[in-house]
Design a protein around this motif. Structure first.
Motif, PDB file in Angstrom:
ATOM      1  N   ARG A 118      50.068  71.571  29.821  1.00  0.00           N
ATOM      2  CA  ARG A 118      49.557  70.911  28.626  1.00  0.00           C
ATOM      3  C   ARG A 118      50.652  70.168  27.854  1.00  0.00           C
ATOM      4  N   PRO A 119      51.333  69.209  28.486  1.00  0.00           N
ATOM      5  CA  PRO A 119      52.339  68.447  27.734  1.00  0.00           C
ATOM      6  C   PRO A 119      51.678  67.603  26.659  1.00  0.00           C
ATOM      7  N   ASP A 120      52.409  67.391  25.598  1.00  0.00           N
ATOM      8  CA  ASP A 120      51.951  66.484  24.543  1.00  0.00           C
ATOM      9  C   ASP A 120      52.229  65.033  24.916  1.00  0.00           C
ATOM     10  N   LEU A 121      53.296  64.829  25.681  1.00  0.00           N
ATOM     11  CA  LEU A 121      53.721  63.477  26.052  1.00  0.00           C
ATOM     12  C   LEU A 121      54.144  63.466  27.513  1.00  0.00           C
ATOM     13  N   VAL A 122      53.683  62.447  28.249  1.00  0.00           N
ATOM     14  CA  VAL A 122      54.124  62.210  29.620  1.00  0.00           C
ATOM     15  C   VAL A 122      54.833  60.859  29.648  1.00  0.00           C
ATOM     16  N   LEU A 123      56.085  60.860  30.058  1.00  0.00           N
ATOM     17  CA  LEU A 123      56.860  59.629  30.237  1.00  0.00           C
ATOM     18  C   LEU A 123      56.983  59.379  31.736  1.00  0.00           C
ATOM     19  N   TRP A 124      56.469  58.260  32.194  1.00  0.00           N
ATOM     20  CA  TRP A 124      56.351  58.063  33.639  1.00  0.00           C
ATOM     21  C   TRP A 124      57.012  56.783  34.119  1.00  0.00           C
ATOM     22  N   ASP A 125      57.512  56.874  35.338  1.00  0.00           N
ATOM     23  CA  ASP A 125      58.102  55.738  36.021  1.00  0.00           C
ATOM     24  C   ASP A 125      57.038  54.651  36.191  1.00  0.00           C
ATOM     25  N   PRO A 126      57.387  53.374  36.009  1.00  0.00           N
ATOM     26  CA  PRO A 126      56.380  52.310  36.108  1.00  0.00           C
ATOM     27  C   PRO A 126      55.619  52.264  37.426  1.00  0.00           C
ATOM     28  N   PHE A 127      56.193  52.828  38.491  1.00  0.00           N
ATOM     29  CA  PHE A 127      55.479  52.874  39.764  1.00  0.00           C
ATOM     30  C   PHE A 127      54.558  54.082  39.876  1.00  0.00           C
ATOM     31  N   CYS A 128      54.708  55.066  39.002  1.00  0.00           N
ATOM     32  CA  CYS A 128      54.030  56.350  39.183  1.00  0.00           C
ATOM     33  C   CYS A 128      52.703  56.403  38.427  1.00  0.00           C
ATOM     34  N   LEU A 129      51.738  55.584  38.856  1.00  0.00           N
ATOM     35  CA  LEU A 129      50.437  55.560  38.179  1.00  0.00           C
ATOM     36  C   LEU A 129      49.713  56.909  38.205  1.00  0.00           C
ATOM     37  N   PRO A 130      49.876  57.748  39.231  1.00  0.00           N
ATOM     38  CA  PRO A 130      49.220  59.055  39.168  1.00  0.00           C
ATOM     39  C   PRO A 130      49.593  59.865  37.932  1.00  0.00           C
ATOM     40  N   ALA A 131      50.792  59.660  37.392  1.00  0.00           N
ATOM     41  CA  ALA A 131      51.196  60.384  36.181  1.00  0.00           C
ATOM     42  C   ALA A 131      50.377  59.924  34.979  1.00  0.00           C
ATOM     43  N   ALA A 132      50.076  58.626  34.906  1.00  0.00           N
ATOM     44  CA  ALA A 132      49.257  58.128  33.805  1.00  0.00           C
ATOM     45  C   ALA A 132      47.842  58.704  33.886  1.00  0.00           C
TER      46      ALA A 132
END
Length: 385
Positions: A118-132
């Protein structure tokens, strides 16, 4: 605040997140780095907690860039967006979406991490759309964290404009649609542009590099060099007797006899594993390289004149153009590069003066610690939990 970084499975993408992760951790936030098992050692070696994702052979083509023409220097596979109109933007956007699709195996694991932690914020690599997508499933705020120029936002905008203006009847086969359908369908989510471009974007590149990307909110942060935690060799504590020049593989042979009598040549292939950039660069009189974002931004932050021989893959030509605009170095083609180019860089005082002025300009940008309260406010605004 609980923060999860999602990193593309390559060390050059993992290292740029470390200074911001430190800043968040030092401010009392819980930080985790989700990355490929091969990079866990690099993450834990930086004093950060790693969450392995992408086990098995699913990401083999991405972890070995030499076999991936979409990201390597393959003649037909560069994703660079040059200073001109980029007439082959359509082919490059298609290859970009194939890189997105190659990370489809990460989706289930990343979603599981988000749901459990349950993170409050996810910072993701521009290639890593699965994280979004995982952040959207878990209700977390999410943003992209760049490691170079934002070619993705420009290419996406170019594709969208072409679709809307040149093919209003739907004749343009948008290559992003298939990828996003594969990512969103398992969770019944509708498409949102933020799933490709983030709710906002953290940009550590020197000002002047940014491409036009309407609708994208950028937050600047100062580039802080980090290339791994290693010991500093004894020779680096001694003042060099001749100008010290650090040259990356592929450029040392072009310097020729100059290295024998006029400079102290340090080859990146020999020294990089032992000497972190933050310690090496301040002792250098010049850096010779192909224009990669990490070295370009690190040398600029250190005030070191640069000689760039662009090898177009992502933003190398843009880095060379910005260097020349700042007067902090020289850019030449491979056919023009030789000892005289480096001799000019070392002997003309204006290059050092302008590189120093550029360093002072960049030092006034907000550092990672100053960005933390900005991230806190944006997270509070965008979080859906």
């Amino acid at each position: 605040m609980r923060v999860l970084f999602a990193v593309f499975p390559v060390a050059d993408h993992a290292f740029p997140v470390v200074p911001l992760a430190w800043a968040l951790q030092n401010a009392g936030h819980e930080v985790r780095i989700a990355t490929h098992p091969d990079l866990v050692g690099a993450v834990t070696g930086a004093g950060l907690a790693a969450v392995p994702v992408g086990r098995g052979e699913d990401l083999a083509a991405l972890t070995d860039l030499s076999r991936n023409p979409a990201l390597s220097g393959h003649p037909g596979g560069g994703l660079d967006v040059g200073p001109g109109d980029c007439p082959d933007w359509g082919a490059k956007w298609f290859r970009t979406t194939r890189v997105f699709a190659a990370q489809r195996p990460l989706l289930e694991e990343l979603t599981g991490v988000v749901v459990r932690r349950r993170p409050d914020l996810v910072l993701w690599d521009p290639f890593c759309l699965p994280a979004a997508v995982a952040a959207r499933v878990g209700g977390a705020a999410h943003a992209r964290l760049l490691w170079g120029r934002d070619n993705i936002a420009w290419l996406r905008g170019r594709s969208a404009r072409y679709r809307d203006r040149a093919a209003p009847g739907g004749g343009w086969p948008e290559p992003l649609e298939e990828t996003m359908q594969q990512l969103l369908e398992p969770y019944g989510l509708p498409y949102e542009e933020e799933l490709v471009l983030g709710q906002w974007t953290v940009d550590p590149m020197p000002p002047g590099m940014r491409l036009p990307a309407p609708g994208v909110r950028y937050e600047n942060v100062r580039w802080v060099p980090y290339s791994g935690g290693v010991s500093v060799p004894e020779w680096l504590h001694r003042r060099p007797l001749r100008p010290r020049v650090w040259a990356t593989p592929g450029t040392t042979g072009m310097i020729g006899s100059l290295a024998e009598s006029e400079i102290e040549l340090v080859s990146a292939g020999d020294s990089e594993p032992q000497v972190p950039l933050a310690h090496l660069l301040p002792s250098c009189s010049a850096v010779v390289h192909h224009g990669g974002a990490e070295l370009f931004a690190s040398a600029a932050a250190a005030g070191v004149p640069q000689l760039i021989v662009p090898k177009p893959t992502w933003d190398e030509e843009a880095s060379a153009a910005q260097l020349v605009r700042k007067g902090a170095g020289i850019a030449v083609s491979g056919g023009e590069f030789g000892p005289d180019s480096l001799r000019t860089l070392l002997q003309e005082p204006s290059f050092h003066e302008r590189a120093t002025a550029w360093r002072d300009e960049l030092a006034r940008l907000p550092g990672p610690a100053e960005l933390v309260p900005v991230l806190e406010r944006l997270t509070s605004h965008h979080q859906r939990i």
